[in-house]
Design an enzyme around this catalytic site. Structure first.
Site, PDB file in Angstrom:
ATOM      1  N   LYS A 166      88.673  47.086 144.075  1.00  0.00           N
ATOM      2  CA  LYS A 166      88.267  45.709 144.370  1.00  0.00           C
ATOM      3  C   LYS A 166      89.497  44.915 144.791  1.00  0.00           C
ATOM      4  CE  LYS A 166      84.122  46.564 142.466  1.00  0.00           C
ATOM      5  NZ  LYS A 166      82.863  46.590 143.176  1.00  0.00           N
ATOM      6  N   LYS A 192      87.509  54.989 144.096  1.00  0.00           N
ATOM      7  CA  LYS A 192      86.331  55.024 144.972  1.00  0.00           C
ATOM      8  C   LYS A 192      86.376  53.925 146.016  1.00  0.00           C
ATOM      9  CE  LYS A 192      81.343  54.147 144.647  1.00  0.00           C
ATOM     10  NZ  LYS A 192      81.388  52.816 145.277  1.00  0.00           N
ATOM     11  N   ASP A 194      84.327  51.281 148.026  1.00  0.00           N
ATOM     12  CA  ASP A 194      83.044  50.634 147.796  1.00  0.00           C
ATOM     13  C   ASP A 194      82.057  51.094 148.860  1.00  0.00           C
ATOM     14  OD1 ASP A 194      81.035  48.479 147.104  1.00  0.00           O
ATOM     15  OD2 ASP A 194      82.671  48.007 145.746  1.00  0.00           O
ATOM     16  N   HIS A 285      76.544  57.426 146.906  1.00  0.00           N
ATOM     17  CA  HIS A 285      76.216  56.079 146.438  1.00  0.00           C
ATOM     18  C   HIS A 285      74.790  55.748 146.854  1.00  0.00           C
ATOM     19  CE1 HIS A 285      76.274  51.752 145.779  1.00  0.00           C
ATOM     20  NE2 HIS A 285      77.343  51.947 145.029  1.00  0.00           N
ATOM     21  N   HIS A 318      75.046  57.905 141.777  1.00  0.00           N
ATOM     22  CA  HIS A 318      74.972  56.753 140.872  1.00  0.00           C
ATOM     23  C   HIS A 318      73.585  56.715 140.233  1.00  0.00           C
ATOM     24  CE1 HIS A 318      78.733  54.483 141.999  1.00  0.00           C
ATOM     25  NE2 HIS A 318      78.719  55.515 142.821  1.00  0.00           N
ATOM     26  N   SER A 370      78.097  53.163 136.382  1.00  0.00           N
ATOM     27  CA  SER A 370      79.013  52.090 136.793  1.00  0.00           C
ATOM     28  C   SER A 370      78.264  50.769 136.762  1.00  0.00           C
ATOM     29  CB  SER A 370      79.555  52.353 138.205  1.00  0.00           C
ATOM     30  OG  SER A 370      78.510  52.291 139.149  1.00  0.00           O
TER      31      SER A 370
END
EC number: 4.1.1.39
Length: 471
Positions: A166, A192, A194, A285, A318, A370
């Site tokens: 981030k 990771k 995003d 994802h 995920h 997550s």
């Protein structure tokens, strides 16, 4: 009169067959059906079976050119949903010949492609699918498997730790690589991209791949551990996606990433085949999943998307946390976690599993937890999900008051403490907080993290709940 008798007839005359005995080769579906007022549930269930297989709104003369009995979908059971008015579970069986081998795209186009806009229904949700073993055997599935991944990474006996970098958008490639290095150096196994980091003007994909590779090799040299960064290969075309995966392989990194719903099943399956052929792990994802699975009465449950991903291929997916900021009720979440990891899963309606599923040795997928999790959640995550999971702390790493590397140290120390305590026979559910406090006495990084996040709570009711009879 001579000739063909056209006209509209009720679907249930042809497609509602409660006497039908399902075959081992049938694809079975459980739909949550909400009929329009005045439409009987049997007619609604039969309409779903018809419109997702051979039927149309009228009788057509070309029906006589084939054996509809052989190819039609059949609604073979209807049951009311406990505690809900006007909702029913309709069970539909589809003959295997309706589906192209090895194509999740074709399977979904048939089963959910058209019927969800049907006027006789107020709402429709696909709750579960039973994939027959004969169909599973036409898929490659995940590129590697859980044990193969552990062997590649030389990491055993504990969950793997990750972190999403981030801010997700806006960093230059060099600063992004620096953040990756700090996290990996501190003790994480993975960092990771995003899901929406692809190749934007502020950071083109090739620059990001190069700086991230440099970061993980530097961290590997310093820690003596194998490290990875999920390089997002998702792109506007399949050709561009494969080009990015090829570049990742040339850099020698262990893992790439794909957004499988926005990228599409055809692209995802192509990438999974490339990854197996070239020794790359594939992180998946589920961006966009809540558009499809969030509403309880319409859409498609995530357990169906999870099964589809296992067929299409991915080594990580995920899958909700039970704790943290993203919804997921414990029993339901553990149900589809088992569908991702295990080889055989029994029918268990208390966990939302409508059918027994045999994966006939198709490789398993590591579930990724997550979303709003931090060190105080570590005992619960370790207890609930066991060793075969990836625990991903984004803000829970980067939000550490001392920076990324200390944040990574705090998470690694907390995880090792929880695993050690569990292996000694201690009850993480009861003693979890105490275990974290003990570990923080000799880890200033963990102590600072504990202080920083002691008051953080995400107290919202889960949207995805089990049906319960009204009292």
């Amino acid at each position: 009169s001579v000739g063909f008798k056209a006209g509209v007839k009720e679907y249930k005359l042809t497609y509602y067959t409660p006497e039908y005995e399902t075959k081992d080769t049938d694809i079975l579906a459980a739909f949550r059906v909400t009929p329009q007022p005045g439409v009987p549930p049997e007619e609604a269930g039969a309409a779903v079976a018809a419109e997702s297989s051979t039927g149309t709104w009228t009788t057509v003369w070309t029906d006589g050119l084939t054996s509809l009995d052989r190819y039609k979908g059949r609604c073979y059971g209807i049951e009311p949903v406990p505690g809900e008015e006007d909702q029913y579970i309709a069970y539909v069986a589809y003959p295997l010949d309706l589906f192209e081998e090895g194509s999740v795209t074709n399977m979904f186009t048939s089963i959910v492609g058209n019927v969800f806009g049907f006027k006789a229904l107020r709402a429709l949700r696909l709750e579960d699918l039973r994939i027959p073993t004969a169909y599973i055997k036409t898929f490659q599935g995940p590129p590697h498997a859980i044990q193969v991944e552990r062997d590649k990474l030389n990491k055993y006996g504990r969950p793997l730790l990750g972190c999403t970098i981030k801010p997700k958008l806006g960093l230059s490639a060099k600063n992004y690589g620096r953040a990756v290095y700090e996290c990996l150096r501190g003790g994480l196994d993975f960092t990771k991209d995003d899901e929406n980091v692809n190749s934007q003007p502020f950071m083109r994909w090739r620059d990001r791949f190069l700086f991230c590779a440099e970061a993980l090799y530097k961290a590997q040299a310093e820690t003596g551990e194998i490290k990875g960064h999920y390089l997002n290969a998702t792109a506007g075309t399949c050709e561009e996606m494969i080009k990015r995966a090829v570049f990742a392989r040339e850099l020698g990194v262990p893992i790439v990433m794909h957004d499988y719903l926005t990228g599409g099943f055809t692209a995802n399956t192509s990438l999974a085949h490339y990854c197996r052929d070239n020794g790359l792990l594939l992180h998946i994802h589920r961006a966009m999943h809540a558009v499809i699975d969030r509403q309880k009465n319409h859409g498609m449950h995530f357990r169906v998307l999870a099964k589809a991903l296992r067929l299409s291929g991915g080594d990580h997916x995920h899958a909700g946390t039970v704790v943290g900021k993203l919804x997921g009720e414990r029993d339901i979440t553990l149900g589809f976690v088992d569908l991702l990891r295990d080889d055989f899963i029994d029918k268990d309606r208390s966990r939302g599993i409508y059918f027994t599923q045999d994966w006939v040795s198709l490789p398993g997928v590591l579930p990724v937890r997550s979303g709003g999790i931090h060190v105080w959640h570590m005992p619960a995550l370790t207890e609930i999900f066991g060793d075969d999971a990836v625990l991903q702390f984004g803000g829970g790493t980067l939000g550490h008051p001392w920076g990324n590397a200390p944040g990574a140290v705090a998470n690694r120390v907390a995880l090792e403490a929880c695993v050690k305590a569990r292996n000694e026979g201690r009850d993480l559910a009861v003693e979890g907080n105490e275990i974290i406090r003990e570990a923080s006495k000799w880890s200033p990084e963990l102590a600072a993290a504990c202080e920083g996040w002691k008051a953080i709570r995400f107290n919202f009711k889960a949207v995805d709940t089990l049906d319960k009879p009204s009292s």
